[in-house]
Motif scaffolding. Sequence first.
Motif, PDB file in Angstrom:
ATOM      1  N   ILE A 257      43.001  31.217  52.652  1.00 57.09           N
ATOM      2  CA  ILE A 257      43.377  30.566  53.920  1.00 57.09           C
ATOM      3  C   ILE A 257      44.594  31.256  54.534  1.00 57.09           C
ATOM      4  CG2 ILE A 257      42.361  28.299  53.471  1.00 57.09           C
ATOM      5  CD1 ILE A 257      45.143  27.398  52.448  1.00 57.09           C
ATOM      6  N   VAL A 258      44.610  32.568  54.487  1.00 62.18           N
ATOM      7  CA  VAL A 258      45.780  33.333  54.929  1.00 62.18           C
ATOM      8  C   VAL A 258      46.169  32.999  56.359  1.00 62.18           C
ATOM      9  CG1 VAL A 258      46.687  35.642  55.348  1.00 62.18           C
ATOM     10  CG2 VAL A 258      45.299  35.205  53.318  1.00 62.18           C
ATOM     11  N   GLY A 265      53.699  29.205  58.562  1.00 63.50           N
ATOM     12  CA  GLY A 265      54.949  29.923  58.371  1.00 63.50           C
ATOM     13  C   GLY A 265      55.872  29.351  57.316  1.00 63.50           C
ATOM     14  N   LYS A 266      55.328  28.652  56.323  1.00 65.03           N
ATOM     15  CA  LYS A 266      56.146  28.052  55.274  1.00 65.03           C
ATOM     16  C   LYS A 266      56.228  28.977  54.056  1.00 65.03           C
ATOM     17  CE  LYS A 266      56.663  24.362  57.720  1.00 65.03           C
ATOM     18  NZ  LYS A 266      57.972  24.086  58.375  1.00 65.03           N
ATOM     19  N   LEU A 293      49.481  37.653  50.456  1.00 67.60           N
ATOM     20  CA  LEU A 293      50.306  36.793  51.310  1.00 67.60           C
ATOM     21  C   LEU A 293      51.539  37.540  51.821  1.00 67.60           C
ATOM     22  CD1 LEU A 293      50.067  33.413  49.350  1.00 67.60           C
ATOM     23  CD2 LEU A 293      48.629  34.277  51.212  1.00 67.60           C
ATOM     24  N   ASP A 294      52.085  38.420  50.993  1.00 70.87           N
ATOM     25  CA  ASP A 294      53.233  39.226  51.435  1.00 70.87           C
ATOM     26  C   ASP A 294      52.830  40.159  52.568  1.00 70.87           C
ATOM     27  OD1 ASP A 294      55.980  40.558  50.991  1.00 70.87           O
ATOM     28  OD2 ASP A 294      54.583  42.232  50.691  1.00 70.87           O
ATOM     29  N   LYS A 295      51.700  40.812  52.430  1.00 68.49           N
ATOM     30  CA  LYS A 295      51.236  41.732  53.477  1.00 68.49           C
ATOM     31  C   LYS A 295      50.928  41.003  54.775  1.00 68.49           C
ATOM     32  CE  LYS A 295      49.425  45.509  50.595  1.00 68.49           C
ATOM     33  NZ  LYS A 295      50.062  45.102  49.334  1.00 68.49           N
ATOM     34  N   ALA A 296      50.647  39.714  54.682  1.00 67.74           N
ATOM     35  CA  ALA A 296      50.396  38.916  55.885  1.00 67.74           C
ATOM     36  C   ALA A 296      51.693  38.483  56.565  1.00 67.74           C
ATOM     37  CB  ALA A 296      49.564  37.694  55.528  1.00 67.74           C
ATOM     38  N   GLY A 325      48.268  45.069  43.532  1.00 65.57           N
ATOM     39  CA  GLY A 325      48.309  45.509  44.923  1.00 65.57           C
ATOM     40  C   GLY A 325      49.544  45.158  45.715  1.00 65.57           C
ATOM     41  N   MET A 326      50.471  44.414  45.142  1.00 68.32           N
ATOM     42  CA  MET A 326      51.681  44.059  45.875  1.00 68.32           C
ATOM     43  C   MET A 326      52.632  45.238  45.947  1.00 68.32           C
ATOM     44  SD  MET A 326      54.206  40.781  45.168  1.00 68.32           S
ATOM     45  CE  MET A 326      55.090  40.022  46.530  1.00 68.32           C
TER      46      MET A 326
END
Length: 388
Positions: A257-258, A265-266, A293-296, A325-326
């Motif tokens: 659910i990216v 924005g939490k 989530l970091d890349k998003a 992948g991070m």
Amino acid sequence: MLLIQGGTLKPIVGEEIQNGQLLIDDNGKIAAIGAHVDAPEGVSVVDAAGCLVTPGFIDAHCHIGIDEEGVRWEGNDCNEYSSPITPEMRAIDGINPRCEAFANAIQGGVTTAVTGPGSANVLGGTFVALKLYGDCVDDMIVKYPAAMKIAFGENPKNCYGQSGKKEPVTRMAVAAMLREQLFKAQRYAAEIDAAQKDPSKTRPFDMQLEALLPVIRKEIPLKAHAHRADDILTALRIAREFDVDITLDHVTEGHLIVDHLVKAGKPVLVGPSFGSKTKVELREKSFATPGILDKAGLEVCIITDAPVIPLYYLPLCAGLAVKAGMDEESAWRAITLNPARVIGIADRVGSLEVGKDADISIFQGNPLRDIQCRTKAVFINGRPVYQA
């Protein structure tokens, strides 16, 4: 004063400093950092040649000291099972700083943790951010209260409804019980404000609603245990309804659910990702989630949920996220500066900067890359608390 010199300094903010120097003042603060600093003659020196010098690691969600090592019942104060609604519980009253997990965590380079009640209850109580060295919780606190624990999904359902105790039986009931308390807390806060102008309107004291006032006033966030995508979205829905701050903790299905998470924005506190899938909510568990989530563009913290994963494995979890992948620099921030910001203590910890607490870990190797990396020394508030 103390001078650490000769190693590679990784401040988290800014570039690494090869063969750098870091000066600690008599108050346990970082006084200077750079390729060369002005140190007084006769200063005590720590030789970090060939080592990596980093800020102490921070876990933004665990249960250290309140769910103790080596015991099952006697040392488990993690959940108050008398009721699914216990916002008045305070982590500081259940933590045993003599639990061996504290010393073990320090040996892994972890110096600060946010710890508190578990996820049996819809409303579990307040978390505390504390340093991991000391024999009295009051002297270890960095921030209290740090957050108010809430929980969604199978944990509150299984601890109450499925065991035949009482509600909640369904996810609907979990949400309804939380809403009821937040509605009451909003009204309680309004009545307190009205009584300041007109004492005749003073209402009776309510311990549970009093505990929720910092949430209603946005002084602390709700700390939402949520694995499944629908539970995560329910947590966000309720936070919007009551206009309160929230962090999303565990976020096992966050990668599904990216777009919704980006819109909200939490902060997302991802983990525990190491180990087997012990329940149905963990079917989508993956070390790829923090990187996605970091890349998003989300603010990501990596957590252990200790003792689910021992706290000293926090850097290993960050390394496994890199393997999946991070970006490595993002993984470093996810166990240092990001949790400090999310908790609201970045003015003190999370990076090597002048004026911050001298919470420092020195490694022979890179703890995110090298399985044989060894911790040479750890300092908390400028004080050596571990030396190999």
